[in-house]
Structure formats: C-alpha cells, structure tokens
Design an enzyme around this catalytic site. Structure first.
Site, short mmCIF file in Angstrom:
data_model
loop_
_atom_site.label_atom_id
_atom_site.label_comp_id
_atom_site.label_asym_id
_atom_site.label_seq_id
_atom_site.Cartn_x
_atom_site.Cartn_y
_atom_site.Cartn_z
N ASP A 1 41.66 38.18 45.40
CA ASP A 1 42.99 38.52 44.87
C ASP A 1 43.02 40.01 44.50
O ASP A 1 44.07 40.53 44.09
CB ASP A 1 43.40 37.60 43.71
CG ASP A 1 42.45 37.66 42.54
OD1 ASP A 1 41.42 38.36 42.62
OD2 ASP A 1 42.72 36.98 41.52
N SER A 2 41.91 40.71 44.73
CA SER A 2 41.92 42.17 44.68
C SER A 2 42.93 42.73 45.69
O SER A 2 43.29 43.90 45.63
CB SER A 2 40.52 42.74 44.97
OG SER A 2 39.98 42.18 46.16
N GLU B 1 30.23 38.99 37.96
CA GLU B 1 30.82 40.34 38.01
C GLU B 1 30.58 41.08 36.70
O GLU B 1 30.92 40.57 35.61
CB GLU B 1 32.33 40.23 38.29
CG GLU B 1 33.01 41.59 38.35
CD GLU B 1 34.38 41.57 39.02
OE1 GLU B 1 34.82 40.52 39.50
OE2 GLU B 1 35.02 42.64 39.04
N LYS C 1 37.68 30.22 45.76
CA LYS C 1 37.02 30.79 44.58
C LYS C 1 37.99 30.76 43.41
O LYS C 1 39.17 31.04 43.59
CB LYS C 1 36.54 32.22 44.85
CG LYS C 1 35.87 32.88 43.64
CD LYS C 1 35.11 34.12 44.00
CE LYS C 1 35.92 35.37 44.13
NZ LYS C 1 36.70 35.75 42.93
N GLU D 1 38.14 31.55 38.90
CA GLU D 1 37.49 32.21 37.76
C GLU D 1 37.34 31.25 36.59
O GLU D 1 38.14 30.32 36.43
CB GLU D 1 38.32 33.43 37.33
CG GLU D 1 38.42 34.49 38.42
CD GLU D 1 39.22 35.73 37.97
OE1 GLU D 1 39.64 35.79 36.80
OE2 GLU D 1 39.41 36.61 38.82
N ASP E 1 40.45 33.42 47.42
CA ASP E 1 40.67 33.30 45.98
C ASP E 1 41.89 32.46 45.64
O ASP E 1 42.95 32.61 46.27
CB ASP E 1 40.90 34.69 45.37
CG ASP E 1 39.65 35.29 44.77
OD1 ASP E 1 38.65 34.57 44.59
OD2 ASP E 1 39.67 36.50 44.47
O1 KIV Z 1 39.10 39.68 44.17
C1 KIV Z 1 38.00 40.12 44.55
O2 KIV Z 1 37.89 40.96 45.46
C2 KIV Z 1 36.81 39.60 43.89
C3 KIV Z 1 35.50 40.27 44.18
C4 KIV Z 1 35.45 41.63 43.68
C5 KIV Z 1 34.36 39.45 43.71
O3 KIV Z 1 36.90 38.67 43.15
#
Ligand code: KIV
Length: 286
Positions: free
Chosen positions: A45-46, A183, A114, A116, A84
């Site tokens: 989600d980056s 992280e 993924k 959190e 994510d």
């Molecule tokens: O959103 C993302 O890119 C991440 C990574 C930096 C682990 O969660």
C-alpha cells in the site's frame, strides 16, 4: 517456470537461503523484478505514496490494490505475488477481512495477502487462512498506524515493547501466517524473532539476520533523490539518467531532430510479385 508458492518460500528458510522481496505496482516493473530473480513481489500500500503521491498510505482503497495487483500479476512468471490489505479493509471485523482478502485473490490475482498488526489481527488471520488464503503478517513500524505512532520511527526499542512484539510474532505464526514482515525494529530483536519462528521473517530496516529482505522498488533504483531513509541502499541512481533521457527527447522534438525519416511511414507501396514483408509492421501500439 511456475510461480513460487508458500511451500517454496518456507523451503528457502529451511535451507537457510535468503528470501528477496521487492515492491512493484505495474506490469513493466513486475517484469523487471521477476526477470532479476526476486522471490516475492509485494504490491504494497506504499503505492499510495510512491505512485499516487500521498503523504501516507491511509487513503489507498481496496479497488486501488486490486487494480495494481492485476497489473503486476501480468508481468510475473516466477515470483510469488503478495498484495497488501489497505487501511480499514480488515480492521472492522474478521468477516470484513476475509471478504477483502477474497477480492484481492479473485480480482487482484494475489497468491497471498499482507496485513498489519499482531494480537488485534489474529482473528482476521485465522479466518483468512481457514479460507485457504495465505497471509503475511507485518509488525514493528506499521504505516497504517502512523497517526497513533506519532510518525515513522523505529519501534520496540524498549524491553516491554520488544517483548510485546515477540508475543505478537508468535501469535501470528500460531494463527497461521506463513511469513512475517518486520519493519524498522532493532536488529538484535529481529534476529531473536527470526530464531524463535519457524516461518520466514522479511526485514526492512530490521538488520541482516532476518530470513529475507524487502525494499520498495523506487528506493532501490534511486528514482527519487528526495527520499533516502537509513535502511535503504540505492543499487542504482536512476533519477538523473531518466530526467536526462526525457530532456534529450524534449530537446530533439523542439530542435526538429526527432522524428526523422527512420521513425516515419510512407504511403503503401504497390505489391511486387514475390515481395515478402510489409514495411511498417509493428507488434505493439497504444
Ligand atoms: O507497503 C509496502 O511497500 C510495505 C513494505 C515496505 C514492507 O509494506
């Protein structure tokens, strides 16, 4: 070559081979990281910061992740694809989490998802895993909680917080997570967690003793000189070459040196008996 599965990734930990994960958000970058031999590609989600230009990841939607998941999946031949779950698509209830995870798999072509959080995410992890969807956990700095954490800072530096992180890691493993991203946590703590778990850990700013490492593709390629956190190594400095190339194009269009006859088409020629190829044939157009 078949796409890597959760079993392949667990096998890498068992045989003490380091696991590589890189983010990607589109088919072009996916093809490049896949060709380079990366084990896991993360549609993080980056995307909210790297691609959409937001200050944080909080406004990314499930539909955004599905769109980018589909794009990335088309570029992969061998790497495992994790996508994510974005903010507020799994925190409301375990049922909401399962529904969102299901959409990432069905529509976004994710092989795993993924999310959190530790203890607070355990019920969601259990339900998603029970439905046959592999889950990657994410502890330490969890960017979706940036407002609660008061910024992007190293986590679990004090003993109590380090113990809580270890408890969370074990709880996620127990709930069925097959892999765990750590992280921005102290390297010795990440090493302890890695030794305590049978599932692989993937570190970012968590030192060298995790089972694998993850970086954001734009960071490792040096595409943005304004952003260089301590945990990033730039394996290339591509910002300047990219700007120079585009500047070259602008100059060439402006001074008339592009396009030339070489890049242009003439009228169709009458077919000669015995002629084979039709000039001007292209394999891709937008
Ligand atoms: O959103 C993302 O890119 C991440 C990574 C930096 C682990 O969660």
């Amino acid at each position: 070559m078949p796409r890597k599965t959760v079993l392949d990734l667990q096998e890498l930990k068992a045989s003490r081979q380091k696991i590589t994960m890189v983010t990607a958000y589109d088919a072009t970058m996916a093809r490049l990281v896949d060709t380079a031999g990366v084990d896991m590609v993360l549609v993080g989600d980056s995307v909210g910061m790297v691609i959409q230009g937001h200050e944080d990841t909080l406004s990314v939607t499930l539909d955004d992740m599905i769109y980018h998941g589909r794009c990335v999946a088309r570029g992969l031949t061998q790497a495992h694809l994790t996508v994510d779950l974005p903010f507020m698509t799994y925190q409301v209830s375990a049922a909401q989490a399962l529904e969102s995870a299901g959409r990432l798999v069905k529509e976004g072509r994710a092989q795993s998802v993924k999310l959190e959080g530790g203890a607070r995410s355990v019920a969601a992890v259990q339900l998603i895993v029970d439905a046959g969807i592999p889950v990657v956990g994410h502890l330490g700095l969890t960017p979706q909680s940036v407002n609660a954490m008061g910024g992007y800072r190293v986590q679990a530096r004090e003993d109590a917080a380090a113990e809580a992180l270890m408890t969370d890691a074990l709880a996620l493993q127990e709930a069925g997570a097959f892999c765990l991203v750590l992280e921005m946590v102290p390297a010795p703590l990440a090493a302890e967690v890695t030794a305590a778990l049978s599932i692989p850990t993937i570190g970012i700013g968590a030192g060298p003793r995790c089972d694998g490492q993850v970086l954001v593709c734009n960071d490792l390629l040096g595409l943005d000189s304004r952003f260089k956190p301590r945990f990033v190594r730039r394996f290339a400095e591509l910002e300047s070459p990219v700007i120079d190339a585009i500047r070259g194009y602008v100059d060439a269009v402006q001074d008339g040196s592009f396009p030339t006859r070489e890049h242009s088409f003439g009228p169709r020629k009458a077919k000669q008996p015995g002629a084979v190829a039709q000039s001007g044939t292209i394999t891709r157009l937008y």
